[in-house]
Structures are given as C-alpha cells and as structure tokens.
Scaffold this active site. Structure first.
Site, PDB file in Angstrom:
ATOM      1  N   ARG A 242       7.717 -18.220   5.656  1.00 55.25           N
ATOM      2  CA  ARG A 242       6.746 -17.807   4.641  1.00 55.25           C
ATOM      3  C   ARG A 242       5.605 -18.812   4.615  1.00 55.25           C
ATOM      4  NH1 ARG A 242       4.557 -14.870   1.025  1.00 55.25           N
ATOM      5  NH2 ARG A 242       3.649 -15.711  -0.863  1.00 55.25           N
ATOM      6  N   HIS A 244       2.768 -19.880   2.235  1.00 63.19           N
ATOM      7  CA  HIS A 244       2.547 -19.663   0.802  1.00 63.19           C
ATOM      8  C   HIS A 244       1.379 -20.513   0.291  1.00 63.19           C
ATOM      9  CE1 HIS A 244       4.160 -18.608  -3.265  1.00 63.19           C
ATOM     10  NE2 HIS A 244       3.571 -19.745  -3.606  1.00 63.19           N
ATOM     11  N   CYS A 258       1.424 -12.871 -11.767  1.00 62.13           N
ATOM     12  CA  CYS A 258       1.401 -12.652 -10.308  1.00 62.13           C
ATOM     13  C   CYS A 258       2.823 -12.782  -9.749  1.00 62.13           C
ATOM     14  CB  CYS A 258       0.463 -13.649  -9.637  1.00 62.13           C
ATOM     15  SG  CYS A 258       0.884 -15.341  -9.990  1.00 62.13           S
ATOM     16  N   CYS A 260       3.778 -14.847  -7.212  1.00 55.84           N
ATOM     17  CA  CYS A 260       3.870 -16.004  -6.315  1.00 55.84           C
ATOM     18  C   CYS A 260       5.255 -16.654  -6.300  1.00 55.84           C
ATOM     19  CB  CYS A 260       2.783 -17.004  -6.661  1.00 55.84           C
ATOM     20  SG  CYS A 260       1.140 -16.267  -6.490  1.00 55.84           S
ATOM     21  N   GLU A 289      -5.099 -23.564  -4.378  1.00 58.68           N
ATOM     22  CA  GLU A 289      -4.929 -22.929  -5.685  1.00 58.68           C
ATOM     23  C   GLU A 289      -5.978 -21.835  -5.944  1.00 58.68           C
ATOM     24  OE1 GLU A 289      -3.677 -21.564  -8.702  1.00 58.68           O
ATOM     25  OE2 GLU A 289      -2.540 -23.423  -8.483  1.00 58.68           O
ATOM     26  N   ARG A 291      -6.680 -18.855  -4.618  1.00 58.33           N
ATOM     27  CA  ARG A 291      -7.409 -18.462  -3.393  1.00 58.33           C
ATOM     28  C   ARG A 291      -8.453 -19.502  -3.016  1.00 58.33           C
ATOM     29  NH1 ARG A 291      -8.829 -12.726  -5.358  1.00 58.33           N
ATOM     30  NH2 ARG A 291      -6.801 -12.045  -6.059  1.00 58.33           N
ATOM     31  N   ASP A 329     -12.351 -14.674  -2.009  1.00 56.60           N
ATOM     32  CA  ASP A 329     -11.292 -15.516  -1.440  1.00 56.60           C
ATOM     33  C   ASP A 329     -11.955 -16.623  -0.625  1.00 56.60           C
ATOM     34  OD1 ASP A 329      -9.079 -16.374   0.295  1.00 56.60           O
ATOM     35  OD2 ASP A 329      -8.084 -14.559  -0.390  1.00 56.60           O
ATOM     36  N   ARG A 331      -9.899 -19.061   1.083  1.00 56.86           N
ATOM     37  CA  ARG A 331      -8.786 -19.807   1.683  1.00 56.86           C
ATOM     38  C   ARG A 331      -8.958 -20.046   3.171  1.00 56.86           C
ATOM     39  NH1 ARG A 331      -3.912 -16.382  -0.728  1.00 56.86           N
ATOM     40  NH2 ARG A 331      -5.515 -14.784  -0.549  1.00 56.86           N
ATOM     41  N   SER A 353       5.144 -12.184   4.251  1.00 56.82           N
ATOM     42  CA  SER A 353       3.777 -12.147   3.747  1.00 56.82           C
ATOM     43  C   SER A 353       3.298 -10.710   3.852  1.00 56.82           C
ATOM     44  CB  SER A 353       2.855 -13.054   4.556  1.00 56.82           C
ATOM     45  OG  SER A 353       1.505 -12.800   4.208  1.00 56.82           O
ATOM     46  N   LYS A 358      -3.450 -13.240   6.603  1.00 58.43           N
ATOM     47  CA  LYS A 358      -2.496 -14.206   7.166  1.00 58.43           C
ATOM     48  C   LYS A 358      -1.905 -13.681   8.474  1.00 58.43           C
ATOM     49  CE  LYS A 358      -1.200 -16.389   2.793  1.00 58.43           C
ATOM     50  NZ  LYS A 358      -0.175 -16.490   1.750  1.00 58.43           N
TER      51      LYS A 358
HETATM   52 ZN   LIG Z   1       0.107 -16.561  -8.402  1.00 53.96          ZN
END
Ligand SMILES: [Zn+2]
Length: 420
Positions: A242, A244, A258, A260, A289, A291, A329, A331, A353, A358
């Site tokens: 994963r 994450h 969410c 998560c 954090e 995105r 986003d 990220r 995911s 990703k």
């Molecule tokens: Zn979250």
C-alpha cells in the site's frame, strides 16, 4: 559551547571560489558509491558541500533554532557507530539508472559503510535513509485476530497480537535534472520557480547550476516491511503493497470524513497475512498531508463542502478543493515510486490503492501490478461515502462501478454543526 560557534560573517554560497571548493562532483546513477560520490550537505565544513540545502527535510528549521538558541553546537558531527541497518538492502539495478530514482538517495543508507575512505579524510557525510526494527500494536489488528481473519504464528504475528516489522525512514534528496524530467519541464525553469515560490530560500538554485542535488525542506517517507525486506526485490515472491499519503485526522485521530485509516489498517492486515504465507508486505507512508496542500487548506475545504448549497455531496467533491486551493491535488505521484525502486521492487501482486494516479505512476515506472485491491465497503465510515463515491466517479479503480451524476448528488455527508 561558546568556542564552538561559527564566525558571524556570512559567505554566500553563490561564489564558487569561496564555497564548495573541495567538494566531490556527484555522478547520479554511477555504479560504484565512491564514483557516484556521497551527497555532502552538512554544515560543519562548508567547503566540502556538493548539494543545495541541508539535512532532515522540514526539521532543518528546528535544527537552526537549536543552534540560534545556543543549545546545539553548529559544529557537532554525529557519532554513527552502531547506527547501521540491521538488514542489507541493495544495491539493485534501479540504483544505477539516473532517472529511476530522483527524489531520494539510495546511497544515503549507511554512508559509513559506503564511503568509509571519505570519512577517514574528514568528510562529514550524513545518512538520509535509516532502517530499524519494531513491533506494531494496533487495535484493528487485535480485532482481526478476534474475528478469526488473522492468526498469530509466533513469527510475523506474535501470540499477543503484535506484528514484527522492519521500518525504513527516507529523507528527500532531489536530483534536479531527474525531477525536471519527470515533470516534463526544463531544469532551469524548475530551479527558477522553486527559488521564487519559496521566497528566495535557496539562491544556489539560480547561481550554481553546477550543483544538481537539492535537499528540499519537506516531509519524509517511511516504509513498514512485513517479512524479509530482501524478498521485496524478488518478483516470484508474493508482494502486498500500500502506498499511503498522510492524513493525520484519520490515520491518528480516527476522524470519520475519509477512508484513510480504515484503508491503511486493511493494508497492514493484508501485508501481514501475505508475509505469514511466505510472501512479503510493504506499506509506504508519504508525508503529503491533504493531497500535499496542507491541513489548513484541507479543513477549509471540509467547511466549504459542508456549507455549500445542497450540502456536502459527492458530485461537487473535487470542485470545492480546487476553489479553495487553486489546484485539486499537489502530491505529484510521479515521484511516489522512488522508494519502491529503492527496494528493487519489480512486481506488485496486490496493490492496495484505488487511485489511478498512483497506479499509472507505478506501472509507468516499470513495475508490474497484478491485482488492484479496493477497500471493502464495510470499512467505509458513513460520512466518508462522499469522498469514496466522488473518487470512483472521477475514475478511481473500483470493482463494482461508479455512480451516475444523478446518483452522486444523493451521496451526502453530515451537515456542519454551527454555533454562532
Ligand atoms: Zn483522510
């Protein structure tokens, strides 16, 4: 302490005849660590530096505060005795391709081993990767054992329910030509924008194009490995993975807006189970954090979502983020596979995911993905249905299909509880 202070006048690193005079040129991707050369970003001898910025990511600022308040000698050199990794990792072929790994330094693991002759010559080389072992004590795992989904085996999962793991901390080290290439921009434009948008933090980005490595003041990543870390590079051994991105609210505090933490715990459960069957598991945790827009932006978006006309709905999920943050986003999943390549991963049998960003980044970097695993419905908190359905409709991976536009407007979150 007093006699350990540096001189008070400031020498700008922009003059190549004043700084970096004795520095070692870095040949990113070179096969042998000594011909690759270490990244030297310590401050104890500035003539030997060959990189922009300094160590410890965002913590570099706290280090400066410790020095400024007189609690920490700026000339302190770490004693690295006995700090080396308990398990050998690499080198792998991926380390020798200058464009395969561009956001971490694989040779930043155990420099005392890789660069011993240079330590003897007085170079102050700091690790940017560290490996250790620990045991995880997680309520969701104890529950999984109670419900019979997991069984202690005394090897991976101990009788008391604790999980044995190896964990790896990875600080950011950016090879700027490779970073530019991943983003599809010119290196010069990237350097100029980084300089301008950080308020001019690193003049060498502009004045020293010969320095190709930058240690950015951003968060790090951590890998948790279940089973033998060396098995990660063997494509014949089943691997559950994963990747994450940090969500402090859910991951640590159990906030229900969410998915998560539930998804992270489901990943840990499956990673441990795979290791018990003779496979190997890895969870990589990226400090990105909200995105990578930050928690302040994230909380503003939550309010904007819940206060909008018609309430919080899956149909307008991404729109509200873009209105507040200017972008959906930040990220940049293009860099996310780098830690996977650090471990020599070539094939992921079970990828936890649902994100196509990703998945595309991983597959695009040359890693094969066999199965994509989405979060089971029973693990999704009711208020997080908005996020989940919005993501599925936006093209996230799902086995049961996305909802129509009409149906999406009906997926609603809890109202905000205002006190005026
Ligand atoms: Zn979250």
């Amino acid at each position: 302490m007093q006699n350990e202070q540096k001189p008070h006048h400031v020498i700008l690193a922009t003059h190549s005849n004043l700084k970096y005079k004795e520095s070692l040129p870095v040949h990113w991707g070179a096969k042998n660590p000594l011909s690759r050369a270490p990244v030297v970003a310590s401050q104890t001898d500035t003539t030997k530096r060959n990189a922009i910025g300094t160590h410890s990511g965002s913590y570099t600022v706290y280090r400066a505060l410790s020095v400024a308040s007189g609690k920490f000698s700026p000339l302190h050199k770490p004693d690295l005795n006995n700090t080396e990794s308990p398990v050998k990792i690499g080198p792998y072929d991926s380390w020798f391709d200058p464009l395969k790994i561009v956001s971490i330094d694989p040779w930043g693991l155990d420099p005392l081993v890789n660069f011993k002759p240079l330590f003897d010559q007085g170079y102050d080389i700091r690790p940017t990767i560290a490996v250790t072992q620990a045991r995880l004590q997680i309520p969701e795992i104890y529950q999984a054992i109670e419900k019979g989904r997991l069984k202690p085996d005394g090897k991976i999962i101990l009788q008391n329910g604790d999980i044995k793991i190896t964990k790896v901390a990875l600080d950011p080290v950016w090879y700027l030509p490779g970073i530019a290439k991943r983003l599809g921009v010119e290196e010069g434009d990237l350097r100029r924008t980084l300089f301008q948008e950080t308020g001019g933090m690193y003049p060498e980005l502009i004045t020293r194009p010969d320095l190709k490595v930058w240690l950015p003041p951003i968060g790090s990543s951590t890998a948790y490995i279940f089973g033998n870390p060396q098995d990660l590079s063997n494509p014949n051994i089943e691997l559950t993975c994963r990747v994450h991105d940090e969500c402090n609210g859910s991951d640590v505090f159990g906030s229900d807006i969410c998915t998560c933490r539930p998804y992270l715990m489901w990943g840990i459960e499956h990673a441990a189970e795979t290791a018990q069957k003779g496979g190997v598991g890895i969870i990589i945790y990226y400090r990105k954090e909200g995105r990578a827009l930050g928690e302040v932006t994230k909380f503003l978006v939550y309010n904007a979502r819940k206060r909008q006309e018609g309430g919080d709905s899956a149909a307008t999920y991404f729109q509200r983020t873009e209105c507040v943050a200017g972008v959906e986003d930040a990220r940049f999943q293009e860099f996310m596979p780098d830690p996977l390549h650090f471990f020599g991963i070539k094939k992921i049998h079970n990828l936890h995911s649902m994100s196509n960003m990703k998945y595309n980044a991983i597959v695009g970097s040359g890693i094969e993905v066999v199965n994509r695993i989405s979060i089971p419905d029973e693990l999704i908190p009711p208020d997080a249905q908005v996020e989940m359905e919005a993501k599925k409709a936006a093209g996230y991976f799902t086995v049961d299909g996305a909802k129509s536009k009409e149906e999406l407007t009906k997926v609603k979150g809890r109202d905000i509880e205002e006190k005026k």
